[in-house]
Every structure is written in C-alpha cells, then in structure tokens.
Design an enzyme around this catalytic site. Structure first.
Site, short mmCIF file in Angstrom:
data_model
loop_
_atom_site.label_atom_id
_atom_site.label_comp_id
_atom_site.label_asym_id
_atom_site.label_seq_id
_atom_site.Cartn_x
_atom_site.Cartn_y
_atom_site.Cartn_z
CG ASP B 104 61.22 39.48 39.39
OD1 ASP B 104 61.27 38.41 38.75
OD2 ASP B 104 60.95 40.57 38.89
CG HIS B 125 62.51 45.56 52.60
ND1 HIS B 125 62.40 46.88 52.96
CD2 HIS B 125 61.36 45.25 51.95
CE1 HIS B 125 61.24 47.36 52.55
NE2 HIS B 125 60.58 46.40 51.93
CD GLU B 126 60.27 42.10 50.12
OE1 GLU B 126 60.67 43.08 49.47
OE2 GLU B 126 59.10 41.98 50.52
#
Lengths: 76, 396
Positions: B104, B125-126
C-alpha cells in the site's frame, strides 16, 4: 433472535468478515446469531493472543485496528 | 473449543511452487525511500526465506518474473483495494494465484521500523504468502497477521512451515547469489514509436483492427487472436515477427472465441471447450468442457474478461452476461443479466481486455473504453468512443 450490529460492532463484524472469521456479507443483510458472532470473536482473540472473552471489547477492537497484512487469517 | 485446544502453529495455504529457484521483479517503486533502499529491503526479505530453505531467489529487471512486486494505492485492479494509511499494509497472492505481492503506497515505508513502516519486515511476511504460507497463530512468528516492528528473525514455526514446502538449505542444488545479473537478458530495445516506421507493415487483414479475442497475461504481454493467427502487442503496436500460428504456439486449430488471464493462468475458449495454460505452458488435463470448469457458463462465448472495477470474472454471449463466483465455483445467482447494464456497449462483442487497470471492449474494428465508476462507456469530448482499434491497438 438475531444480531444487528451497532456501529462499533459493525466495524468489528466487518473485520471478522474481511479476514475470514465469518461469512457475513453486508450487502445481503443476513442475520447472524449472537452465538456465532461470539464464537467468531473468540476465534479471533485466540488467533491474536488476546483473552478470549467472546466480546468485541475495547482491547479486541483496538487490536483489530492495528496495522496488519491484508490476507485473510482463515483460508477456507 | 476445538480451536482453543489445538496447538498454536503455522498454516499452509495448499499450493506451492514446483521449482526452488525463483525470480522476482520490482514492477513499481515507492516514493518514500530510494530505489536502492527498496531493492535492498526486498532482497533482504527474500534472503530471510532463502537462508532457511532449499529456495533461491534472483532479481530480474525486464524479463518475466515468478513473483512481481508493486506499490499501489486504493483500488489497484485485483479486486482487493487498499485502505489508506495504517490498517492493511500489504497483501500477496499464493503460488497458485501467481505469487505477486502488493504494498500500500499510502503507508510511510521506511528502511527501519523507527522511521515508519519497515518495508523489509512487511515484505518478508508477504513473501511467506507468495511461497504458500498462510497466517500463523503463533504471535511471535513472522507469519502472524499483525505487523511487528520488533521482528528479529524467523520463528521456529516459520522455519518448520517453509521446510515442509521446500526442504532445508542443504537441499539447495547449486549456490546462486541472487544478485548475480541474469546472463541471458537482452538489453531492452528502444521502444518502437509511431513517428518512426514500424518494422514490416502487417498484412491488411490483421490491420483492420478486428480480432476474435485479446488478453494481457501476467507479465504484461498482450496477445490478440484472429482466425488461426495471433499477434503480440506492445505499447506501440505489434511486435515484429508476428502474426504467428496459434497451432504452432498454443496448440490450437481454428478461431479462438474468448480469452481470459488471471494470475499465472490463461484460458482460451473454443466452442464448448477451454484450453488452459500456466505461464504459457499447456496445463495437463486440458482441454476440458467449459461447463466442467466454469459451471453455468455457456459455450460459444463472445468474450471473457476480468473487470478492473472489482477484479471479478465476467463472460459475455450475445446480449447477456454472466458473473463468475470462484468461491461458489459457478456463475453467481441472478445471472445471466442483460448486457445493457453495461451502458453504451453493443451486443455480440468480439473481445474485451483489462489493460493497465482499465477495461476495454472491442467489436468490428472499433473499441470502447469503460468508465468503471459510472459503469458506462467513458465519455470523451475530443474523440468519442467507439474509436478505431487498428491505429491505437495494432499500430497500423
């Protein structure tokens, strides 16, 4: 016999729906039992390491507001 | 009570990469930190998983990549809009859906957590999702859903999960530094611009702007199909060396009715069958009957497309359209509906395409750009729609 969300509850319910804890679709306006809602809240509280009150209490709502990943927690 | 009794641990989504040497590409950058810092953070995030598994990662810049990374705000074409600063920071697709990771751009990305949102921590994390991990309920794990600015290395829970999918570091077959420049990448050619003469003038038939189907696959390449031939399009028009035979390249004979790309998949529809490809490679078990794959969707379609307005899949035939619901595995209730809902579009379309977060419709050598907000054909005082396709899309 059904739970119609008050504003903060609505925010909590939206969160639970968005991240996979309930199948609630605001556009369809379906009714959810208090038991289902409480079970979903407890599942989230357990997942987030909070005390499992089953209530959308202040601490739970605050956790729901904290920065996080957009992926669902519960993958079907 | 079952859930409460269950030991806290990682979760696997169910899909994984069938190879261990993956490439990634940073398709767009954030304006918050320098490009170099962005690349360093992304590289470091991949290294987190590389260090604990049989995986290796290599950055590519122009060629196709397994995992594509981009920064975007609000609605960005995948049906899952971002929500401005804080709250949702990023999301990523599991391997079966392409593995891409979106961040984002409304967040304040930073090199370190004390100056903003740490791009490294969120990216690590992603990329766990990109590799097939779901959220863990071990709060100290990297794969826990909430952002943890105090992250200091993978938790055992994360390591266990990634090694179930890709083995341990000792499984690596050949050491590869992910910063090794790709040997085979050709230097990008200067773009072919309209002012200069394009290479050979395409055959007249192809230049009438009529095609049976058009689709943009994951790496941004757009293919247009007409009869038993197909063209590869770039931002200026057709790529040299086309058209090519669909039989030779896609293994198809005859006309393509409709085409649909989502994630790494491309579906080509012919009559009542569907051919499926993953990254251009025919998928085992296909062709299949359309009704077997997309329940409730008719044969002999006019077109199929992913609408930039909500990221959902739509099918059109004659004066009707269907919306497909992947979770129900069938067309949504209440469909088909009249195509007139899409104000301004003609019936019996030739093709439709989601291109650069907009949706375009084609028929008889003309095209319409759609206004997703107003749910009607876009208004343009200067050059109203429909416009000729041959000039704008085929570069003739």
């Amino acid at each position: 016999t059904g739970a119609h969300p008050a504003p903060t509850q609505s925010k909590g319910v939206d969160f639970l729906a968005r991240f996979g804890y309930i199948d609630y679709n605001p556009r369809l306006g379906n009714i959810m039992s208090q038991h289902d809602l409480s079970a979903a809240v407890m599942n989230f509280q357990r997942f987030a390491g909070l005390e499992q009150t089953g209530q959308l209490d202040h601490i739970t709502l605050e956790k729901m507001d904290s920065p996080r990943c957009g992926n669902r927690d519960v993958v079907g | 009570s079952d859930a409460a009794a269950r030991k806290k641990r990682y979760a696997l989504q169910g899909s994984k990469w069938q190879k261990k040497h993956l490439t990634y590409k940073i398709a767009s950058h954030t304006t918050d930190i320098s490009r170099r810092d962005t690349e360093n953070a992304i590289n470091k995030a991949f290294k987190v998983w590389e260090a604990e598994s049989g995986l290796t990662f290599r950055q590519v810049r122009s060629s196709k990549a397994d995992i594509e990374i981009k920064f975007a705000e609000k609605a960005h074409g995948d049906g899952d809009p971002f929500d401005g600063p804080s709250k949702t920071l990023a999301h990523a697709f599991f391997p079966q859906f392409g593995g891409d990771a979106h961040f984002d751009e409304a967040e304040k990305w930073a090199v370190s957590a004390d100056k903003g949102v740490s791009l490294f921590i969120v990216a690590a994390h992603e990329f766990g999702h990109s590799l097939g991990l779901s959220h863990s309920d071990v709060n100290q794990a990297l794969m826990a859903p909430f952002y943890n600015p105090n992250y200091d290395g993978l938790h055992d829970d994360d390591i266990r999960a990634i090694r179930i999918l890709y083995g341990s570091p000792s499984d690596k077959h050949r050491p590869q530094s992910s910063t090794t420049p790709p040997r085979t990448t050709r230097k990008p050619r200067p773009g072919i611009t309209r002012q200069t003469t394009t290479t050979k003038t395409p055959p007249v038939g192809a230049c009438n702007g009529r095609f049976d189907a058009i689709t943009m696959v994951r790496n941004g390449t757009t293919y247009a199909f007409k009869g038993d031939k197909f063209w590869k399009l770039n931002d200026q028009g057709m790529e040299p060396g086309y058209p090519k035979s669909t039989k030779k390249i896609w293994g198809l004979s005859g006309k393509v009715d409709a085409s649909l790309s989502f994630g790494a998949y491309t579906d080509l529809f012919q009559g009542d069958v569907i051919h499926r490809y993953i990254n251009g490679i025919p998928m085992h078990g296909y062709p299949k009957r359309i009704s077997e794959v997309y329940k409730g969707i008719p044969s002999k379609l006019d077109t199929a497309f992913v609408w930039s307005g909500n990221g959902k899949v739509y099918f059109v035939k004659g004066d009707k359209y269907w919306r497909y619901n992947p979770s129900l595995r069938k067309s949504d209730n209440g469909y088909p509906r009249p195509l007139s809902v899409w104000k301004g579009l003609p019936e019996r379309l030739d093709a439709a395409l989601k291109w650069k977060d907009r949706t375009y419709f084609f028929k008889n050598g003309y095209y319409w750009r759609f206004d997703d907000e107003r749910v009607e054909v876009a208004q343009s005082l200067k050059t109203p729609y429909p416009r000729r396709s041959d000039a704008w899309w085929l570069g003739c």
